[in-house]
Design a protein around this motif. Structure first.
Motif, mmCIF file in Angstrom:
data_model
loop_
_atom_site.group_PDB
_atom_site.id
_atom_site.type_symbol
_atom_site.label_atom_id
_atom_site.label_comp_id
_atom_site.label_asym_id
_atom_site.label_seq_id
_atom_site.Cartn_x
_atom_site.Cartn_y
_atom_site.Cartn_z
ATOM 1 N N GLY A 235 117.268 5.402 12.082
ATOM 2 C CA GLY A 235 118.125 6.491 12.530
ATOM 3 C C GLY A 235 117.947 6.739 14.014
ATOM 4 N N THR A 236 118.309 7.945 14.442
ATOM 5 C CA THR A 236 118.241 8.317 15.849
ATOM 6 C C THR A 236 117.538 9.660 15.989
ATOM 7 O OG1 THR A 236 120.374 9.487 15.782
ATOM 8 C CG2 THR A 236 120.407 7.121 16.318
ATOM 9 N N TYR A 237 117.149 9.992 17.240
ATOM 10 C CA TYR A 237 116.560 11.304 17.512
ATOM 11 C C TYR A 237 116.916 11.733 18.929
ATOM 12 C CZ TYR A 237 112.993 8.834 20.226
ATOM 13 O OH TYR A 237 112.360 8.056 21.168
ATOM 14 N N GLU A 238 116.940 13.040 19.145
ATOM 15 C CA GLU A 238 117.218 13.614 20.460
ATOM 16 C C GLU A 238 116.421 14.902 20.628
ATOM 17 O OE1 GLU A 238 121.951 12.352 20.855
ATOM 18 O OE2 GLU A 238 121.367 14.319 20.042
ATOM 19 N N ASN A 242 117.478 23.448 27.512
ATOM 20 C CA ASN A 242 118.589 24.123 28.188
ATOM 21 C C ASN A 242 119.927 23.466 27.887
ATOM 22 O OD1 ASN A 242 116.852 25.997 29.516
ATOM 23 N ND2 ASN A 242 116.365 24.418 31.041
ATOM 24 N N GLY A 243 120.071 23.027 26.642
ATOM 25 C CA GLY A 243 121.337 22.448 26.217
ATOM 26 C C GLY A 243 121.557 21.004 26.600
ATOM 27 N N GLU A 244 120.588 20.400 27.288
ATOM 28 C CA GLU A 244 120.725 19.015 27.736
ATOM 29 C C GLU A 244 119.729 18.112 27.016
ATOM 30 O OE1 GLU A 244 123.019 18.013 29.841
ATOM 31 O OE2 GLU A 244 123.774 20.038 30.288
ATOM 32 N N VAL A 245 120.150 16.881 26.745
ATOM 33 C CA VAL A 245 119.265 15.899 26.126
ATOM 34 C C VAL A 245 118.225 15.462 27.154
ATOM 35 C CG1 VAL A 245 119.098 13.627 25.062
ATOM 36 C CG2 VAL A 245 121.073 15.093 24.565
ATOM 37 N N VAL A 246 116.944 15.604 26.803
ATOM 38 C CA VAL A 246 115.872 15.206 27.719
ATOM 39 C C VAL A 246 115.131 13.959 27.224
ATOM 40 C CG1 VAL A 246 115.539 17.515 28.641
ATOM 41 C CG2 VAL A 246 114.283 16.827 26.594
#
Length: 253
Positions: A235-238, A242-246
């Protein structure tokens, strides 16, 4: 993992082996005696066979998803209260009305010098069942510790609220944990765990083929999101700030 540990600690159940002490009620309706809550310890909201490969993986991302899903399944530790001991009989207790019809069961046990009495009430309205659990310590007034509702329809929906975690904790009006679920016509299942005090929520979607997604929100802001395939092997992860993918990536086991 710090937040996961907090949730897990919050859901440590006060383990008691109940011995039954019952009284009969000549007036109590009997048609609700076979009504059962939709989940139990052997049938959790999320299929454990999906979770186990993730938990047993050496991939830290897979293991984290498995840990979150296991934490969501900890709802079932409270459902032991919905299984009254063998021989428990209907009783008449001042628990208050919660539907057009109701039945209640009660049982008592002792632990050291303390006596614990549990009351389990099932109520019925036109479209749903209501489940309530109370306890009394050493003869005190009954405090409600669990309130749950579940629809009668073929596609189940409902919620369960937890007000106290052990008999020595005073049950108040604040909800410590709330679980909510919805079965959909396409075979998918939506499940959420929320806690207002710690300001977190977990939202889980399991598709008909067992693939799915999970998101973890802290203080109203998305912190983590992940997905898995039908076998729970990749699968994937994020991670968000502050609302942004880091940070983001994929995982496989």
């Amino acid at each position: 993992m710090k937040h996961l540990q907090k949730i897990t600690l919050l859901t440590v159940l006060f383990a008691i082996l109940f011995s039954t002490s019952c009284s009969k009620d000549d007036d109590t309706s009997s048609d609700l005696s076979s009504v059962e809550f939709g989940f139990d310890q052997s049938t959790p909201p999320i299929d454990q066979s999906l979770i186990n490969p993730m938990l047993n993986s050496t991939d830290q991302n897979a293991a984290l998803i498995g840990s979150y899903l296991s934490t969501a399944n900890l709802m079932t530790i409270w459902l032991s209260y919905f299984d009254q001991p063998a021989g428990a009989a209907a009783v008449d207790l001042p628990l208050g009305a919660c539907g057009d019809n109701s039945v209640a069961y009660s049982w008592t046990t002792t632990a050291g010098t303390e006596t614990f009495t549990v009351a389990y009430q099932i109520c019925e309205t036109s479209d749903r069942y209501i489940f309530r659990v109370f306890w009394s310590v050493n003869g005190s007034d009954f405090d409600q510790i669990i309130y749950a509702e579940e629809s009668k329809g073929e596609l189940k929906s409902g919620f369960m609220q937890l007000f106290a975690t052990n008999p020595n904790a005073e049950a108040g009006s604040s909800v410590l944990l709330e679980y909510a679920w919805q079965e959909n016509a396409d075979g998918s299942f939506e499940y959420a765990v929320t806690n207002d005090e710690q300001s977190f929520s977990m939202d889980i979607l399991v598709n008909a083929d067992n693939s799915g997604t999970i998101s973890y929100t802290l203080d109203g802001a998305l912190f983590y999101r992940a997905s898995w395939n039908a076998t729970g092997t990749e699968g994937t992860y994020e991670y968000y700030s502050n609302g942004e993918v880091v940070e983001s990536g994929s995982w496989s086991i």
